[in-house]
Write a protein that holds these residues in place. Structure first.
Motif, PDB file in Angstrom:
ATOM      1  N   ALA B 418       0.816  -1.214   0.000  1.00 59.02           N
ATOM      2  CA  ALA B 418       0.000   0.000   0.000  1.00 59.02           C
ATOM      3  C   ALA B 418       0.848   1.262   0.000  1.00 59.02           C
ATOM      4  CB  ALA B 418      -0.912   0.003   1.226  1.00 59.02           C
ATOM      5  N   ASN B 419       2.138   1.090   0.227  1.00 56.57           N
ATOM      6  CA  ASN B 419       3.013   2.248   0.361  1.00 56.57           C
ATOM      7  C   ASN B 419       2.518   3.188   1.463  1.00 56.57           C
ATOM      8  OD1 ASN B 419       5.332   3.656  -0.294  1.00 56.57           O
ATOM      9  ND2 ASN B 419       4.331   4.888  -1.853  1.00 56.57           N
ATOM     10  N   LEU B 420       2.109   2.582   2.551  1.00 58.54           N
ATOM     11  CA  LEU B 420       1.703   3.328   3.746  1.00 58.54           C
ATOM     12  C   LEU B 420       2.589   2.856   4.898  1.00 58.54           C
ATOM     13  CD1 LEU B 420      -2.185   3.085   3.370  1.00 58.54           C
ATOM     14  CD2 LEU B 420      -0.770   5.119   3.017  1.00 58.54           C
ATOM     15  N   SER B 421       2.615   3.615   5.973  1.00 59.37           N
ATOM     16  CA  SER B 421       3.495   3.227   7.076  1.00 59.37           C
ATOM     17  C   SER B 421       2.945   1.987   7.771  1.00 59.37           C
ATOM     18  CB  SER B 421       3.627   4.375   8.079  1.00 59.37           C
ATOM     19  OG  SER B 421       2.484   4.438   8.897  1.00 59.37           O
ATOM     20  N   PHE B 422       3.845   1.157   8.282  1.00 54.25           N
ATOM     21  CA  PHE B 422       3.428  -0.005   9.059  1.00 54.25           C
ATOM     22  C   PHE B 422       2.520   0.436  10.200  1.00 54.25           C
ATOM     23  CE2 PHE B 422       3.818  -2.802  12.673  1.00 54.25           C
ATOM     24  CZ  PHE B 422       3.551  -4.038  12.119  1.00 54.25           C
ATOM     25  N   ASP B 423       2.850   1.560  10.788  1.00 59.57           N
ATOM     26  CA  ASP B 423       2.114   2.006  11.958  1.00 59.57           C
ATOM     27  C   ASP B 423       0.637   2.247  11.656  1.00 59.57           C
ATOM     28  OD1 ASP B 423       2.487   2.697  14.752  1.00 59.57           O
ATOM     29  OD2 ASP B 423       1.743   4.652  14.131  1.00 59.57           O
ATOM     30  N   VAL B 424       0.345   2.914  10.539  1.00 55.89           N
ATOM     31  CA  VAL B 424      -1.064   3.201  10.246  1.00 55.89           C
ATOM     32  C   VAL B 424      -1.779   1.908   9.872  1.00 55.89           C
ATOM     33  CG1 VAL B 424      -0.782   3.839   7.794  1.00 55.89           C
ATOM     34  CG2 VAL B 424      -2.659   4.799   9.123  1.00 55.89           C
ATOM     35  N   ILE B 425      -1.085   1.008   9.184  1.00 51.02           N
ATOM     36  CA  ILE B 425      -1.710  -0.270   8.830  1.00 51.02           C
ATOM     37  C   ILE B 425      -2.001  -1.074  10.098  1.00 51.02           C
ATOM     38  CG2 ILE B 425      -1.294  -2.515   7.712  1.00 51.02           C
ATOM     39  CD1 ILE B 425      -1.961  -0.406   5.657  1.00 51.02           C
ATOM     40  N   ALA B 426      -1.027  -1.134  10.977  1.00 49.69           N
ATOM     41  CA  ALA B 426      -1.215  -1.925  12.204  1.00 49.69           C
ATOM     42  C   ALA B 426      -2.305  -1.309  13.075  1.00 49.69           C
ATOM     43  CB  ALA B 426       0.101  -2.023  12.969  1.00 49.69           C
ATOM     44  N   SER B 427      -2.355   0.013  13.115  1.00 48.35           N
ATOM     45  CA  SER B 427      -3.388   0.675  13.923  1.00 48.35           C
ATOM     46  C   SER B 427      -4.774   0.406  13.353  1.00 48.35           C
ATOM     47  CB  SER B 427      -3.150   2.184  13.963  1.00 48.35           C
ATOM     48  OG  SER B 427      -1.896   2.455  14.524  1.00 48.35           O
ATOM     49  N   MET B 428      -4.914   0.514  12.037  1.00 45.56           N
ATOM     50  CA  MET B 428      -6.216   0.282  11.418  1.00 45.56           C
ATOM     51  C   MET B 428      -6.597  -1.200  11.528  1.00 45.56           C
ATOM     52  SD  MET B 428      -7.537   3.156  10.577  1.00 45.56           S
ATOM     53  CE  MET B 428      -6.707   3.787  12.039  1.00 45.56           C
ATOM     54  N   ALA B 429      -5.598  -2.083  11.466  1.00 48.95           N
ATOM     55  CA  ALA B 429      -5.889  -3.514  11.636  1.00 48.95           C
ATOM     56  C   ALA B 429      -6.452  -3.764  13.029  1.00 48.95           C
ATOM     57  CB  ALA B 429      -4.633  -4.343  11.406  1.00 48.95           C
ATOM     58  N   ALA B 430      -5.874  -3.099  14.018  1.00 45.87           N
ATOM     59  CA  ALA B 430      -6.369  -3.260  15.389  1.00 45.87           C
ATOM     60  C   ALA B 430      -7.796  -2.731  15.499  1.00 45.87           C
ATOM     61  CB  ALA B 430      -5.444  -2.531  16.361  1.00 45.87           C
ATOM     62  N   LEU B 431      -8.063  -1.599  14.843  1.00 42.80           N
ATOM     63  CA  LEU B 431      -9.403  -1.014  14.868  1.00 42.80           C
ATOM     64  C   LEU B 431     -10.416  -1.953  14.213  1.00 42.80           C
ATOM     65  CD1 LEU B 431     -11.069   1.563  15.500  1.00 42.80           C
ATOM     66  CD2 LEU B 431     -10.469   2.386  13.200  1.00 42.80           C
ATOM     67  N   LEU B 432     -10.043  -2.489  13.037  1.00 42.61           N
ATOM     68  CA  LEU B 432     -10.947  -3.400  12.321  1.00 42.61           C
ATOM     69  C   LEU B 432     -11.164  -4.679  13.126  1.00 42.61           C
ATOM     70  CD1 LEU B 432      -9.447  -2.893   8.746  1.00 42.61           C
ATOM     71  CD2 LEU B 432     -11.731  -2.169   9.481  1.00 42.61           C
ATOM     72  N   ALA B 433     -10.103  -5.151  13.767  1.00 36.73           N
ATOM     73  CA  ALA B 433     -10.241  -6.354  14.594  1.00 36.73           C
ATOM     74  C   ALA B 433     -11.197  -6.079  15.748  1.00 36.73           C
ATOM     75  CB  ALA B 433      -8.872  -6.792  15.110  1.00 36.73           C
ATOM     76  N   GLY B 434     -11.116  -4.874  16.299  1.00 40.68           N
ATOM     77  CA  GLY B 434     -12.019  -4.494  17.385  1.00 40.68           C
ATOM     78  C   GLY B 434     -13.476  -4.487  16.954  1.00 40.68           C
ATOM     79  N   HIS B 435     -13.726  -4.292  15.664  1.00 40.58           N
ATOM     80  CA  HIS B 435     -15.091  -4.313  15.143  1.00 40.58           C
ATOM     81  C   HIS B 435     -15.453  -5.665  14.546  1.00 40.58           C
ATOM     82  CE1 HIS B 435     -14.876   0.037  15.669  1.00 40.58           C
ATOM     83  NE2 HIS B 435     -16.188   0.041  15.545  1.00 40.58           N
ATOM     84  N   GLY B 436     -14.635  -6.656  14.819  1.00 37.78           N
ATOM     85  CA  GLY B 436     -14.983  -8.007  14.364  1.00 37.78           C
ATOM     86  C   GLY B 436     -14.792  -8.240  12.877  1.00 37.78           C
ATOM     87  N   LEU B 437     -14.065  -7.348  12.212  1.00 39.85           N
ATOM     88  CA  LEU B 437     -13.879  -7.527  10.771  1.00 39.85           C
ATOM     89  C   LEU B 437     -12.598  -8.281  10.431  1.00 39.85           C
ATOM     90  CD1 LEU B 437     -15.126  -4.031   9.547  1.00 39.85           C
ATOM     91  CD2 LEU B 437     -16.274  -6.240   9.283  1.00 39.85           C
ATOM     92  N   LEU B 438     -11.682  -8.321  11.360  1.00 43.79           N
ATOM     93  CA  LEU B 438     -10.420  -9.037  11.138  1.00 43.79           C
ATOM     94  C   LEU B 438     -10.167  -9.945  12.334  1.00 43.79           C
ATOM     95  CD1 LEU B 438      -7.704  -6.417  10.050  1.00 43.79           C
ATOM     96  CD2 LEU B 438      -8.969  -7.987   8.570  1.00 43.79           C
ATOM     97  N   ALA B 439      -9.458 -11.032  12.084  1.00 38.61           N
ATOM     98  CA  ALA B 439      -8.985 -11.864  13.189  1.00 38.61           C
ATOM     99  C   ALA B 439      -7.568 -12.297  12.891  1.00 38.61           C
ATOM    100  CB  ALA B 439      -9.886 -13.079  13.367  1.00 38.61           C
ATOM    101  N   GLU B 440      -6.811 -12.498  13.947  1.00 33.59           N
ATOM    102  CA  GLU B 440      -5.435 -12.940  13.755  1.00 33.59           C
ATOM    103  C   GLU B 440      -5.428 -14.414  13.365  1.00 33.59           C
ATOM    104  OE1 GLU B 440      -1.268 -12.866  16.310  1.00 33.59           O
ATOM    105  OE2 GLU B 440      -3.047 -11.768  16.990  1.00 33.59           O
ATOM    106  N   THR B 441      -4.608 -14.779  12.392  1.00 28.87           N
ATOM    107  CA  THR B 441      -4.469 -16.199  12.073  1.00 28.87           C
ATOM    108  C   THR B 441      -3.506 -16.811  13.061  1.00 28.87           C
ATOM    109  OG1 THR B 441      -2.675 -15.697  10.568  1.00 28.87           O
ATOM    110  CG2 THR B 441      -4.862 -15.886   9.619  1.00 28.87           C
ATOM    111  N   CYS B 442      -3.619 -18.113  13.240  1.00 27.90           N
ATOM    112  CA  CYS B 442      -2.689 -18.758  14.154  1.00 27.90           C
ATOM    113  C   CYS B 442      -1.302 -18.677  13.548  1.00 27.90           C
ATOM    114  CB  CYS B 442      -3.092 -20.205  14.419  1.00 27.90           C
ATOM    115  SG  CYS B 442      -3.564 -21.085  12.934  1.00 27.90           S
ATOM    116  N   GLY B 443      -0.347 -18.375  14.381  1.00 21.36           N
ATOM    117  CA  GLY B 443       1.030 -18.252  13.892  1.00 21.36           C
ATOM    118  C   GLY B 443       1.283 -16.855  13.413  1.00 21.36           C
ATOM    119  N   SER B 444       2.286 -16.240  13.983  1.00 22.04           N
ATOM    120  CA  SER B 444       2.675 -14.911  13.536  1.00 22.04           C
ATOM    121  C   SER B 444       3.550 -15.067  12.313  1.00 22.04           C
ATOM    122  CB  SER B 444       3.428 -14.191  14.646  1.00 22.04           C
ATOM    123  OG  SER B 444       2.557 -13.978  15.734  1.00 22.04           O
ATOM    124  N   THR B 445       4.101 -13.971  11.874  1.00 22.16           N
ATOM    125  CA  THR B 445       4.951 -13.992  10.681  1.00 22.16           C
ATOM    126  C   THR B 445       6.139 -14.913  10.882  1.00 22.16           C
ATOM    127  OG1 THR B 445       4.407 -11.680  10.600  1.00 22.16           O
ATOM    128  CG2 THR B 445       5.984 -12.463   8.996  1.00 22.16           C
TER     129      THR B 445
END
Lengths: 445, 445, 445
Positions: B418-445
């Motif tokens: 996306a050519n965006l900062s990791f920070d904004v992506i990670a923050s928005m991922a946390a927000l979306l996860a908080g709304h039940g739209l994303l979930a972490e897969t088992c196993g990190s990177t």
């Protein structure tokens, strides 16, 4: 096979009136006030159905579609702002852009202070009316030029503010037409039908797809072609929800919008990035004598956002002239019938037809004399040398096709590697096949 | 998980005094005469241990470590060249660079003709004292400015040449500190501790790692962090020899040196070239508003040479400001406390903290509404349009995260695409996860 | 092994007379009138066989070879155009380019109007005689400079037009020499022998391969080297037809032509594009201090067209100085002995010898002390630092070779990655192997 289809799309490319026909059709639907639901969409479909037997689909308000719900149906009959003297300063009948699309009804007198919160202008483009919507949040408003706002302010006093609209249970409408080819493999061609009087975005796309469907209806094709005229976002989501079981048939697709201006051409790749449609469109546009803008997928734009969502990931790209949101006329009253031209619509049509031609004709051939070069001269295939540039190109096309027809390369692969047009490669492949030097392998690309 | 860790490193980045603290600590250890063994190293470790509970390790002279052997321990107490009048023309007390590092003792009178073979100067930089060593070949010598040599020549006569050094069985010393995180996966952070009064190379690196260790000690982390302050080459080789069985825990690593000057930033990739640390550092530096110098691994430099030897091949890169051996102050007396600045040390710290933040927070999420876009507006997630650039960035970050969270892309993958900062992506991922739209897969990177 | 072969090709590179020897040999065969068959080819082979024991092969007219048939043999003894006064205006004895190669006999008087259809000139290069052929279509004609045509037109009247040629059953001839190495793996080195008095295209190639064969005959090599001097197209096709069963031995190959002019160097990759010969030639030419023209395969050119046809797909590239058909002298009388120079022939020879040297010497080594760097200083391998650029290069070559000798990288891989010459890498590998730090893995590249 190569021979049989080679000419199928050829007539499309030589009809010099196609551009003019598309323009006239775009002009005919331009005045209609469309939105994501309502009679404007139905009337637009009615006009287009005079050319192609589109089937109109309706889905009731309140129906759940994927993560969304079909909204209430919106219709508007009149809207205006009158000054104290009863003169219409802003009149929906002069431009349907004046009404914030999906405005709830209003009929009240109010001072400027209250009205102003509901007025949208473009201070940097003071002559133009912006196009604004409020589909999913109930609101009302007026769009106008910044000059009109100044005039309105000069009038002073109280204003009579009227929007005669209805927002009530109804249906979402869209149009669909399937041209059945020899196989169930489908090409999806989709345009949004929800914008009011904006000529490029998207009367141009609706008219182009309609004329393309009319032309395809006359010929035999290998693939089937599904034409979709859908309200943006909610329309494609509704269609995807209804057709989820059959999406596997979609092998290629294009979203089409803003195809009538002088800019671009622009092609935005599918999410996959290397889908066959991506390669075909890239090949056509790079060979078009223009400087095409070929861009990678990004999750913003038109209905490719839905087709390319990760749960579907369909091989669907976006074809435009100027890229959306990059030209000053975008989403303003300057996107009118002067902004689009028959010649540009004709060129857009031609490039799409060329890409579809590649989809129809690409296949893998095998060289039946793969050891050393076959003696082309003996067979009269080698054109005499001389200043003839076309002869040179045909000779090189034959040599490339023979050299790379090893079962691993399709005709498009060869055209890309040789930096020659798909058309000359496919034509020479047909010629070589006619002389027993090439044969088609089982299974197309 | 994403939420829980997201702020852990945040305080590190906003402490505006960090740069100043690092500078003060670098200044404190700058005067000490270090070498690859000896009391200078021990005294340096003692100073740094006031901030972080480093554990000092010692390994006796003569011990075999990989292909090497721990050398005799070297200590120096005084060194000078006196003229015939007994005046100290060259004096170790004025600069510890004057002694060829690891010089054997000498105490003799000699003429210039004999002395000259033991003198090192920089004729092209006549004001500067060079830094020279002779670790593995017994020798003695003096380093001085070219002007000092001229002065010495002018003095004439016999010189009294004294180096009061001891080269005898002892030990090699290094410092080690492990910050234990939730997992045994380790980040190795290594700096060389063997250079005498050179501020950038490497008081800056020692001080930065010490302050980083101090800050990390205060917080909970997912990974464990191992800090190593080792004599160059022989120190890392000794450590590798002693810890060979546990190297599998090292998942990421950085060698740090010359982090206080105004140049660069420079990042030299690990031998693997595509290790996660390589991607994280590249992402941070490319987004830093500077023009970073990102270079491929080559087998010359600092201790990454050992960590990246083919038998270990650890995922360890090198972080610097100016690249070593490319700036005129390198390995001279001009690499002093004026050459480094608190602001540069602060920026270096911040970029490292950002990269560690990516290591801590990266993970793969899956879109729980992958078919079509979920309706963000209904959930209050879609920020109203307008001139708000940050709102636009957040909206795009949400759309990208939803589109690419298909189980194959990690948050860093998405940020890169996306050519965006990791920070904004990670923050928005946390927000979306908080709304039940994303979930972490088992196993990190 | 590395040591044993390392010097085998070295003498080739230092013989400063090689270029001159090649030039003299090219000059000796330049006057002979060659074609794809006939005594000109035989006489050329006879001359070259004085240097190398070439074996002459003959294959009768009418023999089917792959998709082709061996044509009738062509020989010409005299040809001229006389004016009414009996003066030879055009005379084969002055230039054998005057006869359209493979002309059928003619002996008639005729006016200009009839003659003109059989005359070929270069109006844009009016001083030069073009080179033209008509191998597979029976025809006759004269090639001349545009000035000569004007002169001829001025003469007027009837012309006596004579070509004393014979086109009758005979044979196709070629020359072949196999230098047998330690293994059956072969390097194919091929040049076309069919062009008449054209110095660069291809007396240069014939002479260079002959001298190269002579030099190789003196030494022991790991691979076997097959030299082919074949008539263009039909000759390589005949050879391929006869040797189809043994083509699997060919591991590397080069077609050689136009190697005596000042242009290029040019290397056209094999059809595979990543064959070892492609990498070796690219490495040599990119390190040659020139600006080489490295181009991808295309199915037009010399006999690489046949070797690289899809049914054979041999790893054979094309080496030239100026690329064919891109220099004004190409296929004209200006491609004469002034156009080629000993120095250019010598450089071409040297670069080929360097590439063959890489083929001979490349192998995979493994670092026997892969954990950390081995202590080079203790073994006297680490050259003292100083202004010595060669010492620095040797040190870096040792470090790179140790770092990348992990069983996955060959010496050429290492040279490419390190951006150092293959020669220094191979030499340092041999040195390190001599000190027990490297060992050859089983199986060469």
């Amino acid at each position: 096979m190569a021979k049989e289809h080679s000419g199928l799309l050829a007539p499309l490319r030589v009809n010099t009136r196609i551009g003019e026909e598309i323009y006239q059709l775009a002009a005919e639907i331009y005045p209609i006030c469309r939105s994501i639901t309502g009679d404007g969409v139905r009337r637009t479909i009615d006009v287009l159905t005079r050319h192609v037997p589109f089937r109109r689909r309706e889905i009731p308000s309140g129906t759940a579609v994927l993560d969304w719900e079909i909204p209430k149906e919106w219709n508007v009959t009149d809207a205006y702002i009158k000054d104290a003297q009863g003169e219409r300063l802003i009149d929906f009948n002069r431009s349907n852009l004046h009404v914030l699309n999906y405005s709830v009804p209003i009929n009240r007198r109010m001072p400027l202070s209250e009205l102003k919160a509901h007025i949208f202008t473009l201070p940097d483009q003071p002559d133009l009316i912006p196009y604004r919507t409020s589909y999913y949040k109930e609101s009302w408003g007026f769009c106008m030029s910044h000059h009109q706002l100044a005039e309105l302010e000069r009038a002073g006093g109280e204003y009579e503010v009227v929007i005669e609209s209805r927002l009530q249970p109804g249906a979402l409408s869209w149009a669909e037409y399937l041209h059945v080819g020899e196989t169930a493999d489908e090409v999806l061609l989709s345009a949004h039908v929800c914008h009011p009087s904006l000529a490029n975005d998207n009367c141009s796309g609706l008219a182009l797809l309609t004329i393309l469907a009319r032309e395809l209806a006359r010929i035999r094709t290998r693939l089937s072609y599904r034409f979709l005229l859908v309200p943006g976002t909610i329309g494609s989501i509704a269609w995807l929800a209804e057709n989820e079981a059959n999406l596997g048939n979609i092998k290629h697709g294009l979203v089409v919008s803003c195809v009538g201006d002088a800019g671009g051409p622009t092609y935005k790749r599918s999410r996959r990035g290397d889908a066959f449609i991506d390669r075909a469109m890239t090949h056509v546009l790079r060979g078009s004598g223009t400087s095409p803008n070929i861009i990678d997928f990004f999750p913003y734009g038109y209905d490719e956002r839905q087709y390319c969502s990760p749960g579907f990931d369909l091989p669907v790209g976006l074809f435009q002239r100027s890229q959306f949101a990059t030209f000053p006329e975008y989403h303003t009253s300057a996107d009118n019938l002067d902004f689009i031209r028959a010649e540009h619509l004709g060129a857009s049509f031609r490039w799409m037809a060329e890409a579809l031609d590649i989809i129809e004709r690409d296949r893998r051939m095998v060289n039946l004399r793969p050891k050393g070069e076959p003696q082309l001269g003996r067979r009269g295939l080698y054109t005499a040398i001389g200043g003839d540039r076309d002869a040179w190109t045909r000779n090189m096309a034959m040599l490339w096709t023979l050299n790379l027809s090893d079962g691993r390369h399709s005709l498009l692969d060869i055209a890309e590697r040789a930096n020659l047009s798909f058309d000359v490669i496919a034509s020479m492949a047909a010629l070589l096949a006619g002389h027993g030097l090439l044969a088609e392998t089982c299974g197309s690309t």
